[in-house]
Design a protein around this motif. Structure first.
Motif, mmCIF file in Angstrom:
data_model
loop_
_atom_site.group_PDB
_atom_site.id
_atom_site.type_symbol
_atom_site.label_atom_id
_atom_site.label_comp_id
_atom_site.label_asym_id
_atom_site.label_seq_id
_atom_site.Cartn_x
_atom_site.Cartn_y
_atom_site.Cartn_z
ATOM 1 N N ASN A 29 0.845 -1.193 0.000
ATOM 2 C CA ASN A 29 0.000 0.000 0.000
ATOM 3 C C ASN A 29 0.880 1.243 0.000
ATOM 4 O O ASN A 29 1.023 1.930 1.008
ATOM 5 C CB ASN A 29 -0.916 -0.020 1.228
ATOM 6 C CG ASN A 29 -1.901 1.122 1.205
ATOM 7 O OD1 ASN A 29 -2.224 1.646 0.150
ATOM 8 N ND2 ASN A 29 -2.358 1.528 2.374
ATOM 9 N N LYS A 173 3.598 12.067 10.703
ATOM 10 C CA LYS A 173 2.524 12.407 11.633
ATOM 11 C C LYS A 173 2.358 13.914 11.748
ATOM 12 O O LYS A 173 1.243 14.416 11.890
ATOM 13 C CB LYS A 173 2.803 11.792 13.001
ATOM 14 C CG LYS A 173 2.723 10.275 13.026
ATOM 15 C CD LYS A 173 2.945 9.715 14.416
ATOM 16 C CE LYS A 173 2.834 8.195 14.430
ATOM 17 N NZ LYS A 173 3.063 7.634 15.796
ATOM 18 N N ASP A 182 -5.655 12.000 7.951
ATOM 19 C CA ASP A 182 -5.457 10.805 8.756
ATOM 20 C C ASP A 182 -3.984 10.413 8.662
ATOM 21 O O ASP A 182 -3.405 10.420 7.561
ATOM 22 C CB ASP A 182 -6.341 9.670 8.216
ATOM 23 C CG ASP A 182 -6.272 8.428 9.092
ATOM 24 O OD1 ASP A 182 -5.196 7.811 9.160
ATOM 25 O OD2 ASP A 182 -7.301 8.078 9.683
ATOM 26 N N PRO A 183 -3.341 10.071 9.788
ATOM 27 C CA PRO A 183 -1.907 9.709 9.741
ATOM 28 C C PRO A 183 -1.593 8.615 8.733
ATOM 29 O O PRO A 183 -0.531 8.627 8.100
ATOM 30 C CB PRO A 183 -1.623 9.246 11.174
ATOM 31 C CG PRO A 183 -2.613 10.002 12.004
ATOM 32 C CD PRO A 183 -3.854 10.090 11.159
ATOM 33 N N GLN A 184 -2.520 7.654 8.557
ATOM 34 C CA GLN A 184 -2.277 6.575 7.604
ATOM 35 C C GLN A 184 -2.241 7.083 6.171
ATOM 36 O O GLN A 184 -1.598 6.498 5.306
ATOM 37 C CB GLN A 184 -3.369 5.504 7.748
ATOM 38 C CG GLN A 184 -3.327 4.761 9.077
ATOM 39 C CD GLN A 184 -2.030 3.991 9.276
ATOM 40 O OE1 GLN A 184 -1.502 3.400 8.339
ATOM 41 N NE2 GLN A 184 -1.502 4.016 10.475
ATOM 42 N N ALA A 185 -2.941 8.186 5.916
ATOM 43 C CA ALA A 185 -3.005 8.718 4.556
ATOM 44 C C ALA A 185 -1.660 9.265 4.096
ATOM 45 O O ALA A 185 -1.352 9.260 2.903
ATOM 46 C CB ALA A 185 -4.067 9.798 4.465
ATOM 47 N N THR A 186 -0.861 9.759 5.035
ATOM 48 C CA THR A 186 0.441 10.311 4.659
ATOM 49 C C THR A 186 1.513 9.235 4.534
ATOM 50 O O THR A 186 2.512 9.422 3.835
ATOM 51 C CB THR A 186 0.910 11.361 5.679
ATOM 52 O OG1 THR A 186 0.959 10.773 6.990
ATOM 53 C CG2 THR A 186 -0.037 12.548 5.702
ATOM 54 N N LEU A 187 1.310 8.095 5.188
ATOM 55 C CA LEU A 187 2.330 7.049 5.170
ATOM 56 C C LEU A 187 2.539 6.466 3.781
ATOM 57 O O LEU A 187 3.618 5.965 3.472
ATOM 58 C CB LEU A 187 1.956 5.931 6.153
ATOM 59 C CG LEU A 187 2.027 6.303 7.636
ATOM 60 C CD1 LEU A 187 1.583 5.122 8.498
ATOM 61 C CD2 LEU A 187 3.433 6.739 8.031
ATOM 62 N N ILE A 188 1.513 6.512 2.925
ATOM 63 C CA ILE A 188 1.672 5.930 1.588
ATOM 64 C C ILE A 188 2.672 6.720 0.759
ATOM 65 O O ILE A 188 3.170 6.222 -0.254
ATOM 66 C CB ILE A 188 0.331 5.863 0.841
ATOM 67 C CG1 ILE A 188 -0.199 7.266 0.538
ATOM 68 C CG2 ILE A 188 -0.693 5.058 1.619
ATOM 69 C CD1 ILE A 188 -1.409 7.270 -0.382
#
Length: 212
Positions: A29, A173, A182-188
């Motif tokens: 992902n 973060k 959302d923090p997960q949205a930036t990790l990609i």
């Protein structure tokens, strides 16, 4: 490769059961989109800050995406009341704090506001079109989807260039908190390679224009 091996092994009767049957390979992902080179960024920056023939809406959406990582929705929903003339900041989308604008971005915003004034409209949005000047609605999503057609690059590609740079040079973060994401949205957007700019004798191909 593993599936091919066991299909071959079963066909040769080396094994009785193919253990890979039914397995689902989950793709990583991660971000797989395209980003702009430094030369492309410079070309767009010059286009939006020096070419008077460029439509103010194109310049606003483009500059805000290039330098501030603004989405088309954030630009579309921006209202005059979100602009602080004294502080030279704007409120974008769900971001928790006003976004300070560099001189180039502020000049583009002023040009867009002047274009709005020419419509003599009570529409509260910064971007006003022929179809929205008589009402209160923002510009349509269809309009925003084509506003950057003349520059040759889609809004998402321009915005992704900025996000990739920010996420890979800062704490994801912190970027998520600043953008209201959302923090997960930036990790990609985390790269799976070392940034050439951090290596000896760096190349500038992966660099990103930063506002002063």
């Amino acid at each position: 490769m593993l599936r091919q091996f066991f299909r071959f092994a079963r066909a040769q009767k080396l094994v009785l059961v193919d253990p890979t049957r039914g397995l689902i390979a989950k793709e990583a992902n991660g971000f797989r989109g395209r980003t702009l080179t430094l030369d492309q960024q410079r070309e767009l920056f010059r286009r939006w800050t020096t070419d008077e023939h460029v439509h103010p809406h194109e310049a606003l959406v483009g500059m805000f995406a290039l330098l501030h990582g603004a989405s088309s929705v954030e630009a579309r929903m921006l209202q005059v009341s979100d602009v602080d003339v004294q502080a030279r900041t704007v409120r974008l989308g769900k971001r928790p704090h006003p976004v300070p604008l560099d001189p180039a971005s502020w000049a583009v915003l002023e040009r867009c506001l002047a274009h709005r004034e020419a419509w003599r409209t009570d529409n509260p949005h910064v971007m006003v079109t022929k179809g929205t000047k008589a009402g209160q609605n923002p510009a349509s999503t269809a309009y925003l989807s084509h506003v950057l057609d003349d520059c040759g690059f889609p809004p998402r590609m321009i915005r992704s260039t900025r996000l990739v740079d920010l996420v890979n040079t800062m704490d994801p973060k912190l970027v998520a908190a600043a953008f209201g994401m959302d923090p997960q949205a930036t990790l990609i957007y985390l790269a799976d390679h070392v940034d050439p700019g951090r290596m000896p004798n760096p190349t500038c191909e992966s660099a990103v224009i930063r506002p002063n």
